[in-house]
Every structure is written in structure tokens, then in C-alpha cells.
Motif scaffolding. Structure first.
Motif, PDB file in Angstrom:
ATOM      1  N   ASP A   1      27.482   0.807  77.073  1.00 44.71           N
ATOM      2  CA  ASP A   1      27.220   0.371  78.447  1.00 44.71           C
ATOM      3  C   ASP A   1      28.316   0.917  79.370  1.00 44.71           C
ATOM      4  N   MET A   2      28.176   0.638  80.662  1.00 44.07           N
ATOM      5  CA  MET A   2      29.121   1.129  81.666  1.00 44.07           C
ATOM      6  C   MET A   2      30.532   0.593  81.413  1.00 44.07           C
ATOM      7  N   GLU A   3      30.632  -0.667  80.986  1.00 43.30           N
ATOM      8  CA  GLU A   3      31.945  -1.249  80.716  1.00 43.30           C
ATOM      9  C   GLU A   3      32.692  -0.454  79.633  1.00 43.30           C
ATOM     10  N   GLN A   4      32.021  -0.127  78.539  1.00 41.37           N
ATOM     11  CA  GLN A   4      32.657   0.638  77.471  1.00 41.37           C
ATOM     12  C   GLN A   4      32.962   2.060  77.931  1.00 41.37           C
ATOM     13  N   PHE A   5      32.046   2.662  78.676  1.00 41.57           N
ATOM     14  CA  PHE A   5      32.251   4.006  79.229  1.00 41.57           C
ATOM     15  C   PHE A   5      33.520   4.020  80.086  1.00 41.57           C
ATOM     16  N   ASN A   6      33.652   3.062  81.006  1.00 47.01           N
ATOM     17  CA  ASN A   6      34.820   2.998  81.896  1.00 47.01           C
ATOM     18  C   ASN A   6      36.108   2.753  81.113  1.00 47.01           C
ATOM     19  N   LYS A   7      36.039   1.933  80.067  1.00 38.92           N
ATOM     20  CA  LYS A   7      37.216   1.644  79.258  1.00 38.92           C
ATOM     21  C   LYS A   7      37.724   2.925  78.576  1.00 38.92           C
ATOM     22  N   ILE A   8      36.816   3.709  78.023  1.00 36.58           N
ATOM     23  CA  ILE A   8      37.211   4.955  77.353  1.00 36.58           C
ATOM     24  C   ILE A   8      37.745   5.960  78.360  1.00 36.58           C
ATOM     25  N   MET A   9      37.095   6.063  79.508  1.00 34.44           N
ATOM     26  CA  MET A   9      37.579   6.990  80.533  1.00 34.44           C
ATOM     27  C   MET A   9      38.974   6.573  81.016  1.00 34.44           C
ATOM     28  N   LYS A  10      39.246   5.260  81.057  1.00 33.94           N
ATOM     29  CA  LYS A  10      40.576   4.766  81.418  1.00 33.94           C
ATOM     30  C   LYS A  10      41.606   5.225  80.386  1.00 33.94           C
ATOM     31  N   TYR A  11      41.253   5.125  79.098  1.00 36.39           N
ATOM     32  CA  TYR A  11      42.173   5.574  78.048  1.00 36.39           C
ATOM     33  C   TYR A  11      42.429   7.075  78.142  1.00 36.39           C
ATOM     34  N   ILE A  12      41.418   7.832  78.491  1.00 33.86           N
ATOM     35  CA  ILE A  12      41.590   9.279  78.654  1.00 33.86           C
ATOM     36  C   ILE A  12      42.549   9.562  79.809  1.00 33.86           C
ATOM     37  N   ARG A  13      42.374   8.858  80.942  1.00 25.15           N
ATOM     38  CA  ARG A  13      43.293   9.030  82.078  1.00 25.15           C
ATOM     39  C   ARG A  13      44.724   8.660  81.685  1.00 25.15           C
ATOM     40  N   LEU A  14      44.875   7.563  80.928  1.00 25.23           N
ATOM     41  CA  LEU A  14      46.204   7.151  80.467  1.00 25.23           C
ATOM     42  C   LEU A  14      46.839   8.225  79.587  1.00 25.23           C
ATOM     43  N   GLY A  15      46.038   8.840  78.743  1.00 28.86           N
ATOM     44  CA  GLY A  15      46.549   9.920  77.903  1.00 28.86           C
ATOM     45  C   GLY A  15      47.035  11.094  78.729  1.00 28.86           C
ATOM     46  N   LYS A  16      46.251  11.470  79.715  1.00 27.30           N
ATOM     47  CA  LYS A  16      46.641  12.579  80.603  1.00 27.30           C
ATOM     48  C   LYS A  16      47.908  12.217  81.379  1.00 27.30           C
ATOM     49  N   ASP A  17      47.943  10.986  81.926  1.00 27.03           N
ATOM     50  CA  ASP A  17      49.079  10.555  82.740  1.00 27.03           C
ATOM     51  C   ASP A  17      50.369  10.401  81.927  1.00 27.03           C
ATOM     52  N   SER A  18      50.237  10.125  80.635  1.00 28.89           N
ATOM     53  CA  SER A  18      51.430   9.910  79.802  1.00 28.89           C
ATOM     54  C   SER A  18      52.038  11.209  79.294  1.00 28.89           C
ATOM     55  N   GLY A  19      51.397  12.333  79.588  1.00 31.87           N
ATOM     56  CA  GLY A  19      51.954  13.617  79.185  1.00 31.87           C
ATOM     57  C   GLY A  19      51.445  14.149  77.865  1.00 31.87           C
ATOM     58  N   ALA A  20      50.469  13.482  77.246  1.00 33.33           N
ATOM     59  CA  ALA A  20      49.883  14.000  76.017  1.00 33.33           C
ATOM     60  C   ALA A  20      49.144  15.298  76.327  1.00 33.33           C
ATOM     61  N   THR A  21      49.056  16.172  75.347  1.00 31.41           N
ATOM     62  CA  THR A  21      48.373  17.455  75.524  1.00 31.41           C
ATOM     63  C   THR A  21      46.881  17.273  75.305  1.00 31.41           C
ATOM     64  N   LEU A  22      46.073  17.507  76.341  1.00 27.75           N
ATOM     65  CA  LEU A  22      44.625  17.429  76.225  1.00 27.75           C
ATOM     66  C   LEU A  22      44.139  18.724  75.596  1.00 27.75           C
ATOM     67  N   VAL A  23      43.670  18.645  74.357  1.00 27.04           N
ATOM     68  CA  VAL A  23      43.224  19.828  73.628  1.00 27.04           C
ATOM     69  C   VAL A  23      41.814  20.222  74.057  1.00 27.04           C
ATOM     70  N   CYS A  24      40.931  19.233  74.209  1.00 29.13           N
ATOM     71  CA  CYS A  24      39.570  19.514  74.665  1.00 29.13           C
ATOM     72  C   CYS A  24      38.932  18.231  75.194  1.00 29.13           C
ATOM     73  N   GLY A  25      37.870  18.402  75.972  1.00 27.30           N
ATOM     74  CA  GLY A  25      37.115  17.272  76.494  1.00 27.30           C
ATOM     75  C   GLY A  25      37.818  16.579  77.637  1.00 27.30           C
ATOM     76  N   GLY A  26      37.619  15.256  77.688  1.00 33.28           N
ATOM     77  CA  GLY A  26      38.293  14.456  78.694  1.00 33.28           C
ATOM     78  C   GLY A  26      37.444  14.081  79.883  1.00 33.28           C
ATOM     79  N   ASP A  27      36.195  14.517  79.916  1.00 31.57           N
ATOM     80  CA  ASP A  27      35.329  14.239  81.064  1.00 31.57           C
ATOM     81  C   ASP A  27      33.998  13.659  80.607  1.00 31.57           C
ATOM     82  N   ARG A  28      33.223  13.233  81.598  1.00 30.01           N
ATOM     83  CA  ARG A  28      31.854  12.786  81.357  1.00 30.01           C
ATOM     84  C   ARG A  28      31.049  13.970  80.829  1.00 30.01           C
TER      85      ARG A  28
END
Length: 154
Positions: A20-47
Motif C-alpha cells: 500500500d501507499m504507507e509501505q511505499f512511502n516508508k521504503i522511499m523514506k529509507y532510500i532518502r535516508l540512505g542517500k542523505d547519510s552518504g551511502a553509495t547508491l549502486v542502483c535504483g532508488g526511485d519509483r
């Protein structure tokens, strides 16, 4: 990443949408946190796509050390399965021994065989399905102890 995203009822699809939208938003939040924390985004990260709750397969690198990975993975109440992706066999063995999960896949995911027991640790189920361990669900164990020192009936 070469995972097929789409309708999970279609042959060949490996990753479906979030529930559902709640789970979708939660995962997208974790992806943003990963990007913001300086982790290396190897692939993906978007809808993925323009409708539904699909997310691109996403992989981060340079996120945690092994001890933190193990501690965080084991801190959850659940322990059904885990996936470890590494080119180092020592790392794979160290993590697989330490994780409290019923199934651990190394450099693969969602691979099953009828001979391999399946079931989780902690709040992720009771007992095992498949394999010799599943037969225990149909057996009863009985212990009989007989004292033989000077029995009256001998």
C-alpha cells in the motif's frame, strides 16, 4: 540490477509492488535516508513506472560494517530469511553463522528446494516445512525410564 519488476502473477516477474501507499512511502523514506547519510547508491532508488506502488530494485554500498549488520539484523523480532551478497566467502560464512534467521541465501535470493527445511526463528513461525525436519511435525517423542537396580520383578 537485472530483476524483473511488475505484476507478481505474471511468469518471470521477481518483484511486485508494495502492499500500500504507507509501505511505499516508508521504503522511499529509507532510500532518502540512505542517500542523505552518504551511502553509495549502486542502483535504483526511485519509483518504478508511473502507477502503483512499485520501487526500483535498490542497492546501497558502504553502509555498515559487518558487526553492525549482524546486530541490526538480529535486533528484529522476526527471523524468517536473509540474503547476503558478497564476493568474500569468509564474510558470507561469518554473517550466515551469526544471523538468527531460518533461511540464509548467499549471492541469491528466494531459491527453494523440497529437501531444504524452511521456517523462521523468533516470531517467524514454528517448526519447519520441507526436508527431514518437517517429519518431526508428525511424530511424537516418548521417553521411558526404567530403574533396573534390584527390581522386585527380576
Amino acid at each position: 540490477m537485472k530483476r524483473v519488476v511488475g505484476d507478481p502473477f505474471k511468469k518471470g516477474v521477481e518483484q511486485g509492488p508494495q502492499i500500500d501507499m504507507e509501505q511505499f512511502n516508508k521504503i522511499m523514506k529509507y532510500i532518502r535516508l540512505g542517500k542523505d547519510s552518504g551511502a553509495t547508491l549502486v542502483c535504483g532508488g526511485d519509483r518504478f513506472g508511473s502507477k502503483g506502488y512499485f520501487i526500483q530494485p535498490t542497492v546501497f554500498a558502504d553502509v555498515q560494517d559487518i558487526d553492525e549488520v549482524i546486530q541490526r539484523a538480529n535486533a528484529t523480532r522476526y527471523g524468517l530469511a536473509a540474503g547476503v551478497f558478497t564476493s568474500n566467502l569468509d564474510t558470507a560464512n561469518t554473517i550466515s553463522r551469526a544471523l538468527k534467521a531460518g533461511t540464509i541465501w548467499i549471492n541469491c535470493f528466494d531459491v527453494f528446494d523440497a529437501a531444504i527445511p524452511f521456517g523462521g526463528y523468533k516470531m517467524s513461525g514454528q517448526g519447519r516445512e520441507k526436508g527431514m525436519d518437517s517429519l518431526k511435525n508428525y511424530l511424537q517423542v516418548k521417553s521411558v525410564v526404567t530403574h533396573l537396580k534390584n527390581p522386585a520383578w527380576l
